[in-house]
Design a protein around this motif. Structure first.
Motif, PDB file in Angstrom:
ATOM      1  N   ARG A 106       0.829  -1.207   0.000  1.00 26.85           N
ATOM      2  CA  ARG A 106       0.000   0.000   0.000  1.00 26.85           C
ATOM      3  C   ARG A 106       0.858   1.251   0.000  1.00 26.85           C
ATOM      4  O   ARG A 106       0.598   2.194  -0.751  1.00 26.85           O
ATOM      5  CB  ARG A 106      -0.892  -0.005   1.247  1.00 26.85           C
ATOM      6  N   THR A 113      -5.530   0.063  -2.261  1.00 27.35           N
ATOM      7  CA  THR A 113      -5.780  -1.018  -1.308  1.00 27.35           C
ATOM      8  C   THR A 113      -5.948  -0.508   0.124  1.00 27.35           C
ATOM      9  O   THR A 113      -6.142  -1.317   1.044  1.00 27.35           O
ATOM     10  CB  THR A 113      -4.630  -2.039  -1.323  1.00 27.35           C
ATOM     11  N   TRP A 116      -8.947  -1.531   2.371  1.00 29.97           N
ATOM     12  CA  TRP A 116      -9.042  -2.956   2.672  1.00 29.97           C
ATOM     13  C   TRP A 116      -8.507  -3.311   4.058  1.00 29.97           C
ATOM     14  O   TRP A 116      -8.743  -4.418   4.541  1.00 29.97           O
ATOM     15  CB  TRP A 116      -8.271  -3.760   1.630  1.00 29.97           C
ATOM     16  N   SER A 143      -7.900  -9.326  -6.018  1.00 29.37           N
ATOM     17  CA  SER A 143      -6.782  -8.389  -5.880  1.00 29.37           C
ATOM     18  C   SER A 143      -6.946  -7.166  -6.774  1.00 29.37           C
ATOM     19  O   SER A 143      -6.253  -6.170  -6.592  1.00 29.37           O
ATOM     20  CB  SER A 143      -5.460  -9.082  -6.201  1.00 29.37           C
ATOM     21  N   LYS A 154     -12.545  -8.523   2.380  1.00 24.17           N
ATOM     22  CA  LYS A 154     -11.319  -8.972   1.720  1.00 24.17           C
ATOM     23  C   LYS A 154     -10.772 -10.247   2.347  1.00 24.17           C
ATOM     24  O   LYS A 154     -10.226 -11.098   1.629  1.00 24.17           O
ATOM     25  CB  LYS A 154     -10.264  -7.864   1.730  1.00 24.17           C
ATOM     26  N   TYR A 178      -2.185 -11.313   1.523  1.00 27.00           N
ATOM     27  CA  TYR A 178      -3.253 -10.475   2.078  1.00 27.00           C
ATOM     28  C   TYR A 178      -3.901 -11.138   3.298  1.00 27.00           C
ATOM     29  O   TYR A 178      -4.186 -10.476   4.299  1.00 27.00           O
ATOM     30  CB  TYR A 178      -4.305 -10.175   1.016  1.00 27.00           C
TER      31      TYR A 178
END
Length: 327
Positions: A106, A113, A116, A143, A154, A178
């Motif tokens: 990020r 993102t 998220w 993604s 997410k 993630y």
């Protein structure tokens, strides 16, 4: 060892029909007067501009270390094999280091993102659906977006993708990285709550001896300072606290419930300093008492323990769905 927080006082939450529909199979120092005001305003503006790093690297590494110890041998080998194919250099390639990757990604120019990482329910009117941007449809692959989505969604999307045998290798690597990070994020109380203050980023606090920070930053990193410096050692200490019954109960609830627990922890602990709502720049730092910091550490320990157990559960379940033998 008792944390001073009722570890068995876990709110019971049932996963919503919406969540089940969207994520099937997921288991889961200050001067005076005008100069003082100017100094405060500058400090608040600077801190508010910083990205929200739930738990900081150390916290995420502690969580991943706890989780790794709870993986089946087969799942551990599967995770390592996925990460061995990753050529990204933002972090070291091991599982514990990769748990910090999503923040690095990020902050390297991928602000799409940013949302998220949190699910900010307002203290004045908590609403998980609103905090999740009304549950937008996931992109294919997840993604790719959308940018306006929350950590609860997410986690579900990436956990499902991680365990799907048809997921391409490159996307599975992203899904794993993630998941390693977002399960930790949702357990940081100020990543699940808001008082119109950017999750505490606008709340200027004093730690004594002219040391100041913002409330969110304190809960990201400052709260963990008394635990020491080595994440692996800290993880072993925290793991010794987790009973089998606790682990079983923590593993039995879905990501929606994790967010609700974190929201309740924020309301009961993080936001108990009478900070005004909003982001006014001329508010003096609020002192964080020793008692506040002690309680905050107890809450943080418990949240990190939960996150470690739940991350292991998600990874073991994903490996099983992917058809990894012995998971």
């Amino acid at each position: 060892m008792e944390h001073g927080v009722a570890k068995d006082a876990i709110r019971s939450w049932t996963p919503s029909i919406e969540f089940q529909r969207r994520h099937p199979g997921v288991i889961i120092a200050v001067d005076r007067l005008l100069m003082g005001k100017l100094a405060i305003a500058i400090a608040i503006a600077a801190s508010a501009a910083q990205p929200a790093l739930a738990w900081g690297d150390k916290g995420h590494e502690i969580i991943a270390s706890i989780a790794r110890d709870r993986l089946t041998p087969t799942t551990r080998a599967w995770v390592d094999a996925i990460l061995a194919k990753d050529t990204d250099t933002l972090t070291a390639p091991d599982m514990v280091s990769r748990a910090t990757w999503a923040d690095k990604w990020r902050d390297s120019g991928h602000r799409e993102t940013a949302s998220w990482h949190f699910v900010d329910q307002e203290l004045a009117g908590p609403d998980l659906k609103t905090a999740c941007f009304d549950y937008p449809e996931a992109s294919d692959p997840p993604s790719a977006g959308p940018a306006q989505d929350c950590v609860v969604d997410k986690i579900g999307e990436f956990a499902k993708e991680l365990g799907d045998p048809a997921t391409p290798d490159a996307e599975r690597i992203l899904a794993l990285k993630y998941v390693l990070h977002f399960v930790g994020d949702v357990h940081q109380p100020l990543h699940a709550s808001d008082n119109q203050d950017r999750g505490g980023n606008c709340v200027h606090v004093s730690l004594g001896e002219r040391r100041t920070t913002n409330l969110h930053s304190f809960w990201d990193t400052g709260v963990l300072a008394p635990l020491g410096g080595d994440p692996g050692t800290i993880a072993k200490t925290l793991e010794a606290d987790i009973t089998p019954d606790e682990a079983k109960a923590w593993a039995a609830v879905p990501p929606e419930s994790w967010a609700e627990e974190s929201y309740e922890a924020a309301k009961a602990s993080a936001y108990t300093i009478d900070s005004p709502s909003g982001c006014a720049s001329d508010v003096a730092p609020i002192p964080l008492s020793a008692a506040y910091r002690t309680q905050a550490l107890q809450v943080a320990r418990l949240q990190i323990e939960k996150a470690g157990v739940r991350l292991a559960t998600v990874l073991n379940a994903a490996a099983a769905r992917a058809g990894v033998s012995g998971s």
